[in-house]
Design an enzyme around this catalytic site. Sequence first.
Site, PDB file in Angstrom:
ATOM      1  N   ARG A  61     -22.409   5.401  -3.722  1.00  0.00           N
ATOM      2  CA  ARG A  61     -22.297   6.637  -4.495  1.00  0.00           C
ATOM      3  C   ARG A  61     -20.900   6.856  -5.090  1.00  0.00           C
ATOM      4  O   ARG A  61     -20.696   7.744  -5.901  1.00  0.00           O
ATOM      5  CB  ARG A  61     -22.697   7.836  -3.612  1.00  0.00           C
ATOM      6  CG  ARG A  61     -24.203   7.979  -3.483  1.00  0.00           C
ATOM      7  CD  ARG A  61     -24.586   8.961  -2.393  1.00  0.00           C
ATOM      8  NE  ARG A  61     -24.433   8.382  -1.060  1.00  0.00           N
ATOM      9  CZ  ARG A  61     -24.617   9.067   0.076  1.00  0.00           C
ATOM     10  NH1 ARG A  61     -24.925  10.343   0.023  1.00  0.00           N
ATOM     11  NH2 ARG A  61     -24.479   8.473   1.248  1.00  0.00           N
ATOM     12  N   GLY A  90     -28.444  13.260   7.486  1.00  0.00           N
ATOM     13  CA  GLY A  90     -29.452  13.181   8.535  1.00  0.00           C
ATOM     14  C   GLY A  90     -29.559  14.552   9.197  1.00  0.00           C
ATOM     15  O   GLY A  90     -28.548  15.190   9.476  1.00  0.00           O
ATOM     16  N   SER A 144      34.431   4.283 -17.515  1.00  0.00           N
ATOM     17  CA  SER A 144      33.106   4.335 -18.145  1.00  0.00           C
ATOM     18  C   SER A 144      32.795   3.064 -18.919  1.00  0.00           C
ATOM     19  O   SER A 144      33.695   2.346 -19.348  1.00  0.00           O
ATOM     20  CB  SER A 144      33.047   5.519 -19.106  1.00  0.00           C
ATOM     21  OG  SER A 144      33.203   6.706 -18.365  1.00  0.00           O
ATOM     22  N   ALA A 202     -17.280   0.366   9.404  1.00  0.00           N
ATOM     23  CA  ALA A 202     -16.586   0.257   8.114  1.00  0.00           C
ATOM     24  C   ALA A 202     -17.085  -0.925   7.296  1.00  0.00           C
ATOM     25  O   ALA A 202     -16.322  -1.584   6.607  1.00  0.00           O
ATOM     26  CB  ALA A 202     -15.078   0.135   8.359  1.00  0.00           C
ATOM     27  N   ALA A 203     -18.399  -1.197   7.389  1.00  0.00           N
ATOM     28  CA  ALA A 203     -18.928  -2.375   6.704  1.00  0.00           C
ATOM     29  C   ALA A 203     -19.686  -2.043   5.430  1.00  0.00           C
ATOM     30  O   ALA A 203     -19.872  -2.908   4.574  1.00  0.00           O
ATOM     31  CB  ALA A 203     -19.835  -3.154   7.649  1.00  0.00           C
ATOM     32  N   ASN A 225      23.816  -8.108 -11.972  1.00  0.00           N
ATOM     33  CA  ASN A 225      23.555  -8.775 -10.695  1.00  0.00           C
ATOM     34  C   ASN A 225      22.634  -9.961 -10.833  1.00  0.00           C
ATOM     35  O   ASN A 225      22.371 -10.650  -9.867  1.00  0.00           O
ATOM     36  CB  ASN A 225      22.963  -7.759  -9.696  1.00  0.00           C
ATOM     37  CG  ASN A 225      21.663  -7.147 -10.200  1.00  0.00           C
ATOM     38  OD1 ASN A 225      21.461  -7.035 -11.405  1.00  0.00           O
ATOM     39  ND2 ASN A 225      20.804  -6.786  -9.290  1.00  0.00           N
ATOM     40  N   TYR A 226      22.127 -10.209 -12.033  1.00  0.00           N
ATOM     41  CA  TYR A 226      21.099 -11.238 -12.208  1.00  0.00           C
ATOM     42  C   TYR A 226      21.494 -12.158 -13.344  1.00  0.00           C
ATOM     43  O   TYR A 226      21.787 -11.695 -14.457  1.00  0.00           O
ATOM     44  CB  TYR A 226      19.766 -10.544 -12.504  1.00  0.00           C
ATOM     45  CG  TYR A 226      18.581 -11.463 -12.596  1.00  0.00           C
ATOM     46  CD1 TYR A 226      18.291 -12.358 -11.566  1.00  0.00           C
ATOM     47  CD2 TYR A 226      17.745 -11.429 -13.704  1.00  0.00           C
ATOM     48  CE1 TYR A 226      17.188 -13.191 -11.645  1.00  0.00           C
ATOM     49  CE2 TYR A 226      16.628 -12.253 -13.786  1.00  0.00           C
ATOM     50  CZ  TYR A 226      16.365 -13.135 -12.757  1.00  0.00           C
ATOM     51  OH  TYR A 226      15.273 -13.949 -12.842  1.00  0.00           O
TER      52      TYR A 226
HETATM   53  C1  UD1 Z   1     -25.106   8.386   7.894  1.00  0.00           C
HETATM   54  C2  UD1 Z   1     -26.136   8.822   8.933  1.00  0.00           C
HETATM   55  C3  UD1 Z   1     -26.565  10.253   8.645  1.00  0.00           C
HETATM   56  C4  UD1 Z   1     -25.369  11.165   8.628  1.00  0.00           C
HETATM   57  C5  UD1 Z   1     -24.317  10.648   7.659  1.00  0.00           C
HETATM   58  C6  UD1 Z   1     -23.043  11.427   7.809  1.00  0.00           C
HETATM   59  C7  UD1 Z   1     -27.443   6.902   9.676  1.00  0.00           C
HETATM   60  C8  UD1 Z   1     -28.696   6.151   9.522  1.00  0.00           C
HETATM   61  N1  UD1 Z   1     -27.270   7.951   8.885  1.00  0.00           N
HETATM   62  O1  UD1 Z   1     -25.753   8.368   6.637  1.00  0.00           O
HETATM   63  O2  UD1 Z   1     -27.501  10.690   9.629  1.00  0.00           O
HETATM   64  O3  UD1 Z   1     -25.757  12.477   8.293  1.00  0.00           O
HETATM   65  O4  UD1 Z   1     -23.989   9.278   7.923  1.00  0.00           O
HETATM   66  O5  UD1 Z   1     -22.124  11.068   6.811  1.00  0.00           O
HETATM   67  O6  UD1 Z   1     -26.643   6.557  10.511  1.00  0.00           O
HETATM   68  N2  UD1 Z   1     -22.043   1.220   7.724  1.00  0.00           N
HETATM   69  C9  UD1 Z   1     -21.850  -0.032   8.250  1.00  0.00           C
HETATM   70  N3  UD1 Z   1     -22.856  -0.945   8.163  1.00  0.00           N
HETATM   71  C10 UD1 Z   1     -24.051  -0.663   7.597  1.00  0.00           C
HETATM   72  C11 UD1 Z   1     -24.255   0.616   7.068  1.00  0.00           C
HETATM   73  C12 UD1 Z   1     -23.237   1.554   7.145  1.00  0.00           C
HETATM   74  O7  UD1 Z   1     -20.793  -0.332   8.774  1.00  0.00           O
HETATM   75  O8  UD1 Z   1     -24.907  -1.552   7.570  1.00  0.00           O
HETATM   76  C13 UD1 Z   1     -20.959   2.202   7.836  1.00  0.00           C
HETATM   77  C14 UD1 Z   1     -20.426   2.677   6.485  1.00  0.00           C
HETATM   78  O9  UD1 Z   1     -19.335   1.856   6.065  1.00  0.00           O
HETATM   79  C15 UD1 Z   1     -19.980   4.106   6.785  1.00  0.00           C
HETATM   80  C16 UD1 Z   1     -20.919   4.538   7.887  1.00  0.00           C
HETATM   81  O10 UD1 Z   1     -21.472   3.363   8.442  1.00  0.00           O
HETATM   82  O11 UD1 Z   1     -18.669   4.179   7.283  1.00  0.00           O
HETATM   83  C17 UD1 Z   1     -22.036   5.451   7.366  1.00  0.00           C
HETATM   84  O12 UD1 Z   1     -22.699   4.811   6.315  1.00  0.00           O
HETATM   85  P1  UD1 Z   1     -23.252   5.624   5.079  1.00  0.00           P
HETATM   86  O13 UD1 Z   1     -23.939   4.679   4.182  1.00  0.00           O
HETATM   87  O14 UD1 Z   1     -22.206   6.504   4.515  1.00  0.00           O
HETATM   88  O15 UD1 Z   1     -24.366   6.508   5.833  1.00  0.00           O
HETATM   89  P2  UD1 Z   1     -25.118   7.749   5.285  1.00  0.00           P
HETATM   90  O16 UD1 Z   1     -26.260   7.303   4.450  1.00  0.00           O
HETATM   91  O17 UD1 Z   1     -24.153   8.700   4.702  1.00  0.00           O
HETATM   92 CA    CA Z   2     -21.895   8.929   4.785  1.00  0.00          CA
END
Ligand code: UD1
Ligand code: CA
Length: 468
Positions: free
Chosen positions: A18, A143, A409, A12-13, A390-391
């Site tokens: 997009r 991917g 009323s 979640a980093a 009340n205030y």
């Molecule tokens: C990724 C996958 C892809 C897959 C797709 C599905 C890789 C290289 N690619 O691509 O194969 O089809 O998800 O949705 O794994 N995140 C981090 N740190 C980072 C980068 C990302 O924590 O440095 C987290 C993001 O917050 C997210 C998740 O990893 O929750 C996926 O990142 P995102 O950028 O959405 O990957 P995609 O390019 O969609």
């Molecule tokens: Ca993704």
Amino acid sequence: MPSGRLSVLVLAAGKGTRMRSKTIKLLHPVAGRPMVAWVLDAAAALKPAKSVTVVGYQADRVRSALAHSRSSFVLQKEQRGTGHAVLQAARHIGSKPGSLLILNGDLPSLRSATLRKLVATHRRSRSALTVLTAELRDATGYGRILRDGKGRVERIVEHRDASRDERRVREINTGVFVANPAKLFPVLRRLRPDNDQGEYYITDAVHELLDRGERVGAVCHSDAEEVLGVNTRQELARASQMLFDRQAEHLQDRGVTLLDAARIWIDPRAKVGRDTVIYPGVIVEGACRIGAECVIRPGCRIVDSTIGAGTEIKDFSVVLESRVARNAAVGPFAHLRPGSILDDSTKVGNFVEVKKTRLGRGSKASHLTYLGDATIGEGCNIGAGTITCNYDGANKSPTDLGKGVFIGSNTQLVAPLKIGAGAYVAAGSTVTRDVPKGALAIGRSRQKNIEGWVARQSKKRKRAKKKS
Ligand code: UD1
Ligand code: CA
């Protein structure tokens, strides 16, 4: 196969460019809740021994949004790819035997049953890594899963790094993996960022593991929509709709009538009793409990509240962090603000606002009223246009009514104030002193009738006109 312990790692980093938002993608709400919270819930249902979330971009906001989860947090200072993100948690996860479930944080529709199956398959097959895949008609951006002639997974290639032929592959990586951490981490440490984005990709672990003679499996999930990541605002809207649709079907299966399910949003965490009827335009947010045989009329919003059986919430009412008991009637156009408690058979009518107030059994406030910081006994009648003052500009003060009090009323009850059981307050009163039980309080000036006044006035006016 010794199943060992299960750990969960949520990525979640990443920012999620997009979305075109100042806010990190994973905090955008899906069905009223940050999308990453659903992912953590789905994983938590597997009762993992440990749950770790990798945070980075807007880390503090993500941490506080997930403060109620059981997850601990690891910081990925720079977002250098999914493989790099997983590595940040290596020390937290350790390499004791067991399974590590790795999930992208952008999969809000994922079901725990799907995860359970994936973990079971992984364990049975003794793989070092098992990836959850899906087949899409349009796999753009994802991917791709590349398989050999015998159908075994060989490699995952990102869309931007894929050749034209590879882009024709419709099987995609969903971003959900189960791994043997003792085998995965050493491989991740050797990843190279030689791809279009210059990032460390977890997906590259696939062929690295195969090179070392390890087994890599893939489970293709038949419900593609469930495992689609949210990357754009369009996908965000679709994910919300999917969660609401799922909840609607679930409630219908349990005997709830939804008049036009597509225009009713009920939080997936809410429970609704059988034979309750819900009209279009109703929004239920949070883990609300709505009893059996209730009627929720059009346009109501109910948030973090409990509604007892047989209660009717009439058109366009708002109920926030409140408790309404059985057989009560609320609205139309009522506003129950946080901390309101309406006991059985109470009535709160048109344009009545209630805040931090308890209304005793059978009591009624039917029209145009504000009740704040009040305790109202059973069987009271609160007349139209009653206001608890009340205030005082600095402090809030309580109003306390005994049983069976009648408030005429257009009355102002200036708090702090106590009105004893059975007392009456005359209409139009401003009540500033406590009223003993059984007494009548009149707090207004005495009426005076001036005979012949209208005729005298009109003569005066005519005379004035002639002069001018
Ligand atoms: C990724 C996958 C892809 C897959 C797709 C599905 C890789 C290289 N690619 O691509 O194969 O089809 O998800 O949705 O794994 N995140 C981090 N740190 C980072 C980068 C990302 O924590 O440095 C987290 C993001 O917050 C997210 C998740 O990893 O929750 C996926 O990142 P995102 O950028 O959405 O990957 P995609 O390019 O969609
Ligand atoms: Ca993704």
